[in-house]
Scaffold this motif. Structure first.
Motif, short mmCIF file in Angstrom:
data_model
loop_
_atom_site.label_atom_id
_atom_site.label_comp_id
_atom_site.label_asym_id
_atom_site.label_seq_id
_atom_site.Cartn_x
_atom_site.Cartn_y
_atom_site.Cartn_z
N PHE A 44 13.49 -7.90 -11.60
CA PHE A 44 12.11 -7.40 -11.63
C PHE A 44 12.09 -6.07 -12.38
N GLY A 45 11.28 -5.99 -13.42
CA GLY A 45 11.17 -4.78 -14.21
C GLY A 45 9.98 -3.95 -13.80
N PHE A 46 10.22 -2.65 -13.58
CA PHE A 46 9.17 -1.72 -13.21
C PHE A 46 8.97 -0.80 -14.40
N LEU A 47 7.91 -1.03 -15.16
CA LEU A 47 7.78 -0.44 -16.49
C LEU A 47 6.65 0.58 -16.57
N GLY A 48 6.94 1.67 -17.26
CA GLY A 48 5.91 2.68 -17.45
C GLY A 48 6.47 3.90 -18.14
N PRO A 49 5.59 4.79 -18.62
CA PRO A 49 6.03 6.01 -19.30
C PRO A 49 6.60 7.02 -18.31
N SER A 50 7.16 8.09 -18.81
CA SER A 50 7.67 9.15 -17.95
C SER A 50 6.55 9.70 -17.08
N GLY A 51 6.83 9.91 -15.79
CA GLY A 51 5.82 10.43 -14.88
C GLY A 51 4.88 9.39 -14.32
N ALA A 52 5.16 8.11 -14.58
CA ALA A 52 4.25 7.05 -14.14
C ALA A 52 4.39 6.74 -12.65
N GLY A 53 5.55 7.08 -12.07
CA GLY A 53 5.79 6.75 -10.66
C GLY A 53 6.96 5.82 -10.46
N LYS A 54 7.69 5.49 -11.54
CA LYS A 54 8.81 4.55 -11.44
C LYS A 54 9.92 5.10 -10.55
N SER A 55 10.40 6.29 -10.89
CA SER A 55 11.53 6.85 -10.14
C SER A 55 11.16 7.20 -8.70
N THR A 56 9.90 7.61 -8.49
CA THR A 56 9.46 7.90 -7.12
C THR A 56 9.48 6.63 -6.28
N SER A 107 0.82 19.22 -4.35
CA SER A 107 0.22 18.47 -5.45
C SER A 107 -0.91 17.61 -4.93
N ASP A 108 -2.01 17.57 -5.67
CA ASP A 108 -3.12 16.70 -5.31
C ASP A 108 -2.98 15.32 -5.94
N HIS A 109 -2.04 15.21 -6.88
CA HIS A 109 -1.86 13.95 -7.60
C HIS A 109 -0.94 13.01 -6.83
N LYS A 110 -1.34 11.75 -6.71
CA LYS A 110 -0.52 10.75 -6.04
C LYS A 110 0.49 10.20 -7.04
N ALA A 111 1.78 10.50 -6.79
CA ALA A 111 2.83 10.00 -7.67
C ALA A 111 2.93 8.48 -7.57
N VAL A 112 2.69 7.94 -6.37
CA VAL A 112 2.58 6.50 -6.14
C VAL A 112 1.29 6.27 -5.37
N ASP A 113 0.44 5.41 -5.91
CA ASP A 113 -0.93 5.28 -5.39
C ASP A 113 -1.25 3.84 -4.99
N ASP A 114 -1.08 3.52 -3.69
CA ASP A 114 -1.48 2.23 -3.13
C ASP A 114 -0.81 1.06 -3.86
N VAL A 115 0.51 1.14 -3.99
CA VAL A 115 1.28 0.13 -4.73
C VAL A 115 1.78 -0.96 -3.79
N ASP A 156 0.27 6.33 -14.06
CA ASP A 156 -0.37 7.31 -13.17
C ASP A 156 -0.30 6.89 -11.70
N GLY A 157 0.83 6.31 -11.32
CA GLY A 157 1.04 5.94 -9.93
C GLY A 157 0.43 4.63 -9.50
N LYS A 158 -0.34 4.00 -10.37
CA LYS A 158 -1.03 2.75 -10.02
C LYS A 158 -0.36 1.56 -10.72
N LEU A 159 -0.13 0.50 -9.97
CA LEU A 159 0.45 -0.72 -10.52
C LEU A 159 -0.69 -1.56 -11.12
N ASN A 204 0.82 -1.22 0.00
CA ASN A 204 0.00 0.00 0.00
C ASN A 204 0.85 1.27 0.00
N LEU A 205 1.94 1.24 -0.77
CA LEU A 205 2.86 2.37 -0.84
C LEU A 205 2.18 3.57 -1.51
N THR A 206 2.30 4.74 -0.85
CA THR A 206 1.69 5.97 -1.37
C THR A 206 2.64 7.14 -1.19
#
Length: 284
Positions: free
Chosen positions: A32-44, A14-22, A205-208, A6-8
């Motif tokens: 393990f690959g963590f894949l997504g576009p820029s701004g998806a929440g990977k680096s956070t 900001s009202d946007h959750k960079a990482v949302d209940d992961v 968008d922060g969601k896995l 439940n990582l958040t």
């Protein structure tokens, strides 16, 4: 080796959750690959896992260390190669590694061996400020191996590198994994993920969205296709046909019966195509 629940995370103002209940787990010895576009929440997410960002919501552990109680022992266990190189420009390549190795309370690798491994031994005495972007990236990559990490965090490890050097980096990653290193790879490059990862997670968008092996994803979401080239009326014709759709299967039989087959091979969906199908988003 890695377990989060439940990582958040929300950045200031900001009202946007960079990482949302992961939530996910990474087993020992896994890539393990963590894949997504820029701004998806990977680096956070990687920032939280490496102790650079605090946990705001949820809980997690890395190599048995509670991420709410970061200790120096955890930093002895992990290595981090950042996408944006952050080497000291006034120091030489060798001096960068010699300085960094003194920060660890554990056994370290020989800096010259690491420079040779990434093809920088011939510039070991040159200042990093004179290096190209790709050379700085390789120095950052080499630095992340200094403490023989149990868990190796790699953020876009082949970005900005020519194909030959990129393949060299991938070979190093494969070899370290064979030696038992657990690897957490963040990338938007589906080709490197397909080649290196045992499992991948799609984040948008922060969601896995899902976690599975590349093979299982292709079997579940990828349509089986055949590329066929044949000769008809003195012309060379190419077609791509589904081996699932009835009309395409009939067309394929017709071509085989009537035409002169030049080439024919199966074609599977790429991870990028599956990512778009599953998430509805591209990787840019």
């Amino acid at each position: 080796m890695i377990k989060v629940s439940n990582l958040t995370y929300v950045y200031d103002k900001s009202d946007h959750k960079a990482v949302d209940d992961v939530s996910f787990e990474v087993e020992k010895g896994e890539v393990f690959g963590f894949l997504g576009p820029s701004g998806a929440g990977k680096s956070t997410t990687q920032g939280i896992l490496t102790g650079l960002l605090p946990i705001q919501g949820g809980e997690g552990s890395v190599a048995g260390h509670d991420l709410r109680k970061i200790s120096s022992e955890m930093f002895n266990s992990i290595g981090v190669s950042f996408e944006q190189s952050n080497v000291y420009g006034k120091l030489t390549a060798l001096e960068n590694l010699e300085f960094y190795r003194k920060l660890f309370d554990t056994d370290t690798m020989d800096p010259m061996e690491l420079l040779k491994l990434v093809g920088l031994d011939h510039v070991s005495k040159k200042r990093a400020s004179t290096f190209s972007k790709g050379m700085k990236h390789r120095l950052t990559f080499a630095r992340s191996m200094l403490n023989k990490p149990e868990i190796w965090f790699l953020d876009e490890p082949t970005t900005g590198l020519d194909p030959a050097i990129g393949n060299q980096i991938k070979d190093i990653i494969k070899e370290k994994n064979k030696e038992g290193t657990t690897i957490f790879l963040t990338t938007h490059n589906m080709f490197i993920a397909d080649e290196l990862c045992h499992r991948v997670g799609f984040i948008v968008d922060g969601k896995l969205r899902l976690i599975d092996s590349p093979k299982n994803l292709k079997l579940k979401y990828g349509e089986k296709m055949i590329d066929i080239e044949y000769r008809e009326d003195d012309r060379s014709i190419k077609e791509t046909l589904s081996i699932i759709e009835d009309n395409d299967r009939q067309r394929l039989r017709s071509i085989i019966d009537k035409g002169e087959i030049l080439t024919m091979h199966t074609k599977e969906a790429t991870l990028e195509e599956i990512f778009i199908k599953v998430t509805g988003r591209g990787l840019v």
